[in-house]
Design a protein around this motif. Structure first.
Motif, PDB file in Angstrom:
ATOM      1  N   ARG A  41       0.803  -1.248  -0.065  1.00 10.24           N
ATOM      2  CA  ARG A  41      -0.100   0.266   0.102  1.00 10.24           C
ATOM      3  C   ARG A  41       0.795   1.334   0.141  1.00 10.24           C
ATOM      4  N   LEU A  42       0.841   1.781  -1.116  1.00  8.94           N
ATOM      5  CA  LEU A  42       1.626   3.029  -1.134  1.00  8.94           C
ATOM      6  C   LEU A  42       0.790   4.452  -0.929  1.00  8.94           C
ATOM      7  N   ILE A  43       1.152   5.399  -0.036  1.00  9.55           N
ATOM      8  CA  ILE A  43       0.728   6.512   0.305  1.00  9.55           C
ATOM      9  C   ILE A  43       1.574   7.515  -0.117  1.00  9.55           C
ATOM     10  N   CYS A  44       1.250   8.440  -0.955  1.00  7.87           N
ATOM     11  CA  CYS A  44       2.195   9.636  -1.478  1.00  7.87           C
ATOM     12  C   CYS A  44       1.870  10.943  -0.243  1.00  7.87           C
ATOM     13  N   ALA A  45       2.963  11.361   0.367  1.00  7.34           N
ATOM     14  CA  ALA A  45       3.054  12.633   1.100  1.00  7.34           C
ATOM     15  C   ALA A  45       4.126  13.260   0.584  1.00  7.34           C
ATOM     16  N   ARG A  46       4.325  13.590  -0.625  1.00  5.49           N
ATOM     17  CA  ARG A  46       5.516  14.372  -1.101  1.00  5.49           C
ATOM     18  C   ARG A  46       5.631  15.621  -0.757  1.00  5.49           C
ATOM     19  N   GLY A  47       4.625  16.170  -0.191  1.00  4.47           N
ATOM     20  CA  GLY A  47       4.501  17.819   0.121  1.00  4.47           C
ATOM     21  C   GLY A  47       5.171  17.841   1.609  1.00  4.47           C
ATOM     22  N   PHE A  48       5.440  16.807   2.281  1.00  6.60           N
ATOM     23  CA  PHE A  48       5.801  16.928   3.513  1.00  6.60           C
ATOM     24  C   PHE A  48       7.144  16.186   3.721  1.00  6.60           C
ATOM     25  N   GLY A  49       8.158  16.691   4.735  1.00  5.03           N
ATOM     26  CA  GLY A  49       9.390  16.075   4.932  1.00  5.03           C
ATOM     27  C   GLY A  49       9.206  14.887   6.024  1.00  5.03           C
ATOM     28  N   LEU A  50      10.131  14.148   6.466  1.00  9.33           N
ATOM     29  CA  LEU A  50       9.946  13.041   7.273  1.00  9.33           C
ATOM     30  C   LEU A  50       9.418  13.523   8.568  1.00  9.33           C
ATOM     31  N   ILE A  51      10.052  14.606   8.898  1.00  7.62           N
ATOM     32  CA  ILE A  51       9.515  14.681  10.574  1.00  7.62           C
ATOM     33  C   ILE A  51       8.097  15.335  10.569  1.00  7.62           C
ATOM     34  N   ASP A  52       7.604  16.062   9.576  1.00  7.18           N
ATOM     35  CA  ASP A  52       6.480  16.416   9.774  1.00  7.18           C
ATOM     36  C   ASP A  52       5.535  15.293   9.453  1.00  7.18           C
ATOM     37  N   ALA A  53       5.674  14.244   8.664  1.00 10.37           N
ATOM     38  CA  ALA A  53       4.974  13.043   8.569  1.00 10.37           C
ATOM     39  C   ALA A  53       5.010  12.397   9.836  1.00 10.37           C
ATOM     40  N   LEU A  54       6.185  12.197  10.520  1.00  9.88           N
ATOM     41  CA  LEU A  54       6.367  11.215  11.794  1.00  9.88           C
ATOM     42  C   LEU A  54       5.557  12.120  12.977  1.00  9.88           C
ATOM     43  N   GLN A  55       5.575  13.428  12.833  1.00  8.92           N
ATOM     44  CA  GLN A  55       4.711  13.930  13.972  1.00  8.92           C
ATOM     45  C   GLN A  55       3.327  13.862  13.551  1.00  8.92           C
ATOM     46  N   ALA A  56       2.867  13.723  12.653  1.00  5.63           N
ATOM     47  CA  ALA A  56       1.485  13.573  12.213  1.00  5.63           C
ATOM     48  C   ALA A  56       1.134  12.121  12.381  1.00  5.63           C
ATOM     49  N   VAL A  57       1.876  11.259  12.340  1.00  8.14           N
ATOM     50  CA  VAL A  57       1.347   9.622  12.336  1.00  8.14           C
ATOM     51  C   VAL A  57       1.213   9.595  14.063  1.00  8.14           C
ATOM     52  N   GLN A  58       2.438  10.015  14.685  1.00 10.56           N
ATOM     53  CA  GLN A  58       2.297  10.014  16.078  1.00 10.56           C
ATOM     54  C   GLN A  58       1.059  10.561  16.843  1.00 10.56           C
ATOM     55  N   SER A  59       0.480  11.580  16.188  1.00 10.81           N
ATOM     56  CA  SER A  59      -0.598  12.262  16.716  1.00 10.81           C
ATOM     57  C   SER A  59      -1.780  11.243  16.963  1.00 10.81           C
ATOM     58  N   LEU A  60      -1.779   9.950  16.061  1.00 14.49           N
ATOM     59  CA  LEU A  60      -2.746   9.054  16.340  1.00 14.49           C
ATOM     60  C   LEU A  60      -2.251   7.732  16.541  1.00 14.49           C
ATOM     61  N   LEU A  61      -1.191   7.277  16.082  1.00 17.71           N
ATOM     62  CA  LEU A  61      -1.005   5.892  16.095  1.00 17.71           C
ATOM     63  C   LEU A  61      -0.033   5.455  17.760  1.00 17.71           C
ATOM     64  N   PRO A  62      -0.727   4.740  18.447  1.00 23.80           N
ATOM     65  CA  PRO A  62       0.371   4.105  19.392  1.00 23.80           C
ATOM     66  C   PRO A  62       1.439   3.205  19.093  1.00 23.80           C
ATOM     67  N   LEU A  63       2.475   3.539  19.649  1.00 23.25           N
ATOM     68  CA  LEU A  63       3.944   3.161  19.216  1.00 23.25           C
ATOM     69  C   LEU A  63       4.095   2.040  19.893  1.00 23.25           C
ATOM     70  N   GLU A  64       4.596   0.616  19.537  1.00 25.15           N
ATOM     71  CA  GLU A  64       4.971  -0.364  20.103  1.00 25.15           C
ATOM     72  C   GLU A  64       6.594  -0.242  19.932  1.00 25.15           C
ATOM     73  N   SER A  65       6.935  -0.045  18.840  1.00 27.38           N
ATOM     74  CA  SER A  65       8.622   0.025  18.450  1.00 27.38           C
ATOM     75  C   SER A  65       8.895   0.852  17.173  1.00 27.38           C
ATOM     76  N   ALA A  66      10.062   1.156  17.148  1.00 27.18           N
ATOM     77  CA  ALA A  66      10.566   2.067  16.018  1.00 27.18           C
ATOM     78  C   ALA A  66      11.833   1.630  15.556  1.00 27.18           C
ATOM     79  N   SER A  67      12.127   1.650  14.280  1.00 27.62           N
ATOM     80  CA  SER A  67      13.570   1.372  13.741  1.00 27.62           C
ATOM     81  C   SER A  67      13.711   2.398  12.619  1.00 27.62           C
ATOM     82  N   MET A  68      15.204   2.410  12.542  1.00 29.55           N
ATOM     83  CA  MET A  68      15.716   3.233  11.386  1.00 29.55           C
ATOM     84  C   MET A  68      16.888   2.640  10.738  1.00 29.55           C
TER      85      MET A  68
END
Length: 126
Positions: A41-68
């Motif tokens: 499933r591809l979701i395009c968010a080309r108008g945003f940087g990674l940190i913007d997307a990360l902040q937005a997703v974390q506003s709703l998604l409870p996190l169990e783990s993260a990796s980079m």
């Protein structure tokens, strides 16, 4: 229009986040990542940087783990600072395998090399 939602969360991204179950992962990747070739499933968010997307997703998604990716880049310090939990660095082969196994990939417009993160959804319980 819905109230209280981060405007950076598109309908497609909201649907993906709502559809994910405990243990499902979502990858937020930079503009260089071959997201279209690897995404179920591809979701395009080309108008945003990674940190913007990360902040937005974390506003709703409870996190169990993260990796980079295990690379010493300035973007990785920003990811660590932004994430609500500790972010584990993974060797390239393990990280790219984790991305391929994700429920969805969000392709951002981030120009930073290795500006990628995988987030795993936590359970919500009483």
């Amino acid at each position: 229009m819905l109230l209280g939602l981060d405007p950076r969360l598109s309908p497609d991204l909201l649907h993906a986040l709502a559809s994910m179950g405990h243990g499902d992962s979502i990858a937020l990747v930079d503009a260089n990542y071959p997201a279209a070739a690897q995404a179920t499933r591809l979701i395009c968010a080309r108008g945003f940087g990674l940190i913007d997307a990360l902040q937005a997703v974390q506003s709703l998604l409870p996190l169990e783990s993260a990796s980079m990716p295990n690379a010493e880049r300035p973007i990785h310090q920003k990811i660590q600072q932004c994430c609500k939990i500790s972010v584990a660095p993974l060797p390239d082969s393990e990280f790219y395998s984790a991305v391929r196994g994700c429920f969805a990939i969000v392709a951002t417009g981030a120009p930073e090399l290795y500006g990628n993160v995988v987030l795993t959804k936590a359970a919500i319980g009483s």
